[in-house]
Design a protein around this motif. Structure first.
Motif, PDB file in Angstrom:
ATOM      1  N   GLN A 151       0.850  -1.188   0.000  1.00  0.00           N
ATOM      2  CA  GLN A 151       0.000   0.000   0.000  1.00  0.00           C
ATOM      3  C   GLN A 151       0.895   1.252   0.000  1.00  0.00           C
ATOM      4  N   VAL A 152       0.445   2.267  -0.684  1.00  0.00           N
ATOM      5  CA  VAL A 152       1.188   3.505  -0.760  1.00  0.00           C
ATOM      6  C   VAL A 152       0.377   4.611  -0.092  1.00  0.00           C
ATOM      7  N   GLN A 153       1.062   5.533   0.573  1.00  0.00           N
ATOM      8  CA  GLN A 153       0.429   6.693   1.190  1.00  0.00           C
ATOM      9  C   GLN A 153       0.871   7.941   0.420  1.00  0.00           C
ATOM     10  N   LEU A 154      -0.063   8.849   0.215  1.00  0.00           N
ATOM     11  CA  LEU A 154       0.183  10.035  -0.595  1.00  0.00           C
ATOM     12  C   LEU A 154      -0.204  11.296   0.155  1.00  0.00           C
TER      13      LEU A 154
ATOM     14  N   ILE B 100       3.358  17.039 -15.851  1.00  0.00           N
ATOM     15  CA  ILE B 100       3.496  16.074 -14.758  1.00  0.00           C
ATOM     16  C   ILE B 100       4.881  15.434 -14.821  1.00  0.00           C
ATOM     17  N   SER B 101       5.438  15.162 -13.661  1.00  0.00           N
ATOM     18  CA  SER B 101       6.729  14.479 -13.622  1.00  0.00           C
ATOM     19  C   SER B 101       6.817  13.675 -12.336  1.00  0.00           C
ATOM     20  N   LYS B 102       7.632  12.632 -12.384  1.00  0.00           N
ATOM     21  CA  LYS B 102       7.859  11.856 -11.169  1.00  0.00           C
ATOM     22  C   LYS B 102       9.354  11.657 -10.992  1.00  0.00           C
ATOM     23  N   GLU B 103       9.782  11.672  -9.764  1.00  0.00           N
ATOM     24  CA  GLU B 103      11.196  11.566  -9.434  1.00  0.00           C
ATOM     25  C   GLU B 103      11.393  10.604  -8.282  1.00  0.00           C
ATOM     26  N   ASN B 104      12.642  10.278  -8.083  1.00  0.00           N
ATOM     27  CA  ASN B 104      13.038   9.498  -6.905  1.00  0.00           C
ATOM     28  C   ASN B 104      12.288   8.173  -6.797  1.00  0.00           C
ATOM     29  N   ALA B 105      12.293   7.426  -7.915  1.00  0.00           N
ATOM     30  CA  ALA B 105      11.675   6.097  -7.932  1.00  0.00           C
ATOM     31  C   ALA B 105      10.225   6.148  -7.452  1.00  0.00           C
ATOM     32  N   ASN B 106       9.475   7.067  -8.026  1.00  0.00           N
ATOM     33  CA  ASN B 106       8.043   7.198  -7.741  1.00  0.00           C
ATOM     34  C   ASN B 106       7.732   7.796  -6.374  1.00  0.00           C
ATOM     35  N   SER B 107       8.720   8.253  -5.627  1.00  0.00           N
ATOM     36  CA  SER B 107       8.419   8.784  -4.312  1.00  0.00           C
ATOM     37  C   SER B 107       7.958  10.233  -4.344  1.00  0.00           C
ATOM     38  N   THR B 108       8.132  10.903  -5.483  1.00  0.00           N
ATOM     39  CA  THR B 108       7.663  12.278  -5.630  1.00  0.00           C
ATOM     40  C   THR B 108       6.978  12.438  -6.984  1.00  0.00           C
ATOM     41  N   LEU B 109       5.770  12.929  -6.949  1.00  0.00           N
ATOM     42  CA  LEU B 109       5.024  13.236  -8.165  1.00  0.00           C
ATOM     43  C   LEU B 109       4.742  14.733  -8.161  1.00  0.00           C
TER      44      LEU B 109
ATOM     45  N   THR C  28      -9.890  21.512  -5.814  1.00  0.00           N
ATOM     46  CA  THR C  28      -9.020  20.734  -4.931  1.00  0.00           C
ATOM     47  C   THR C  28      -8.311  19.698  -5.797  1.00  0.00           C
ATOM     48  N   TYR C  29      -7.003  19.649  -5.681  1.00  0.00           N
ATOM     49  CA  TYR C  29      -6.184  18.762  -6.496  1.00  0.00           C
ATOM     50  C   TYR C  29      -5.737  17.561  -5.668  1.00  0.00           C
ATOM     51  N   TYR C  30      -5.884  16.382  -6.269  1.00  0.00           N
ATOM     52  CA  TYR C  30      -5.560  15.135  -5.594  1.00  0.00           C
ATOM     53  C   TYR C  30      -4.501  14.363  -6.367  1.00  0.00           C
ATOM     54  N   CYS C  31      -3.628  13.737  -5.625  1.00  0.00           N
ATOM     55  CA  CYS C  31      -2.652  12.810  -6.184  1.00  0.00           C
ATOM     56  C   CYS C  31      -3.225  11.394  -6.004  1.00  0.00           C
ATOM     57  N   ALA C  32      -2.985  10.528  -6.968  1.00  0.00           N
ATOM     58  CA  ALA C  32      -3.488   9.160  -6.881  1.00  0.00           C
ATOM     59  C   ALA C  32      -2.477   8.198  -7.482  1.00  0.00           C
ATOM     60  N   ALA C  33      -2.562   6.943  -7.041  1.00  0.00           N
ATOM     61  CA  ALA C  33      -1.660   5.921  -7.556  1.00  0.00           C
ATOM     62  C   ALA C  33      -2.359   4.580  -7.602  1.00  0.00           C
ATOM     63  N   THR C  34      -1.983   3.781  -8.578  1.00  0.00           N
ATOM     64  CA  THR C  34      -2.478   2.418  -8.657  1.00  0.00           C
ATOM     65  C   THR C  34      -1.412   1.480  -8.108  1.00  0.00           C
ATOM     66  N   GLY C  35      -1.805   0.222  -7.990  1.00  0.00           N
ATOM     67  CA  GLY C  35      -0.834  -0.810  -7.694  1.00  0.00           C
ATOM     68  C   GLY C  35      -0.308  -1.389  -8.996  1.00  0.00           C
TER      69      GLY C  35
ATOM     70  N   TRP D 239      -5.338   7.518  -2.620  1.00  0.00           N
ATOM     71  CA  TRP D 239      -5.578   8.930  -2.876  1.00  0.00           C
ATOM     72  C   TRP D 239      -4.926   9.758  -1.769  1.00  0.00           C
ATOM     73  N   GLY D 240      -4.445  10.921  -2.119  1.00  0.00           N
ATOM     74  CA  GLY D 240      -4.014  11.865  -1.110  1.00  0.00           C
ATOM     75  C   GLY D 240      -5.214  12.642  -0.593  1.00  0.00           C
ATOM     76  N   PRO D 241      -5.039  13.419   0.472  1.00  0.00           N
ATOM     77  CA  PRO D 241      -6.152  14.182   1.053  1.00  0.00           C
ATOM     78  C   PRO D 241      -6.536  15.408   0.233  1.00  0.00           C
ATOM     79  N   GLY D 242      -5.669  15.831  -0.680  1.00  0.00           N
ATOM     80  CA  GLY D 242      -5.994  16.963  -1.536  1.00  0.00           C
ATOM     81  C   GLY D 242      -5.365  18.266  -1.092  1.00  0.00           C
ATOM     82  N   THR D 243      -5.175  19.164  -2.053  1.00  0.00           N
ATOM     83  CA  THR D 243      -4.669  20.503  -1.773  1.00  0.00           C
ATOM     84  C   THR D 243      -5.449  21.486  -2.636  1.00  0.00           C
ATOM     85  N   LEU D 244      -5.857  22.593  -2.044  1.00  0.00           N
ATOM     86  CA  LEU D 244      -6.730  23.543  -2.724  1.00  0.00           C
ATOM     87  C   LEU D 244      -5.924  24.541  -3.544  1.00  0.00           C
ATOM     88  N   VAL D 245      -6.352  24.731  -4.784  1.00  0.00           N
ATOM     89  CA  VAL D 245      -5.785  25.738  -5.672  1.00  0.00           C
ATOM     90  C   VAL D 245      -6.893  26.717  -6.036  1.00  0.00           C
TER      91      VAL D 245
END
Length: 129
Positions: free
Chosen positions: A1-4, A69-78, A92-99, A119-125
């Motif tokens: 499981q991944v946390q975002l 969009i970009s990802k770095e550090n072996a998927n640890s940063t999107l 509200t912008y959300y980050c998401a990931a699949t398995g 899903w991440g909790p979201g950040t408001l823009v």
């Protein structure tokens, strides 16, 4: 499981830029698809930019040419670089990931990831003058 967890949201004037970041922890090596989604008040959540495990990127027509969009550090940063922001980008912008069994899709100007695990909790823009 991944946390975002997303960061970088805030208020900006039309035409301005913001950079969102998503910190991923846990089993990030198995994320087939990662992406950014957004939900404006009164609207459904929509995918705006996704990237698959091969590094292929897909953008919704509404943000194509303005967002990256970009990802770095072996998927640890999107990250999501947002330029030329418009009031209609307010959401509200959300980050998401699949398995490992997820997928990416791109159809009729819309994009997304299938079988999203986290899903991440979201950040408001907010884009306003």
């Amino acid at each position: 499981q991944v946390q975002l967890v997303e960061s970088g949201g805030g208020s900006v004037q039309p035409g301005g830029s913001l950079r969102l970041s998503c910190a991923a922890s846990g089993d990030t090596a198995s994320n087939y698809c990662m992406g950014w989604f957004r939900q404006a008040p009164g609207k459904e959540r929509e995918g705006i930019a996704v990237v698959d495990s091969d590094g292929n990127t897909y953008y919704a027509d509404s943000v194509k040419g303005r967002f990256a969009i970009s990802k770095e550090n072996a998927n640890s940063t999107l990250s999501l670089q947002m330029n030329s922001l418009k009031p209609e980008d307010t959401a509200t912008y959300y980050c998401a990931a699949t398995g490992p069994f997820g997928g990416s899709w791109d159809s009729n100007g819309h994009v997304g990831c299938s079988n999203i695990d986290a899903w991440g909790p979201g950040t408001l823009v907010t884009v306003s003058s």
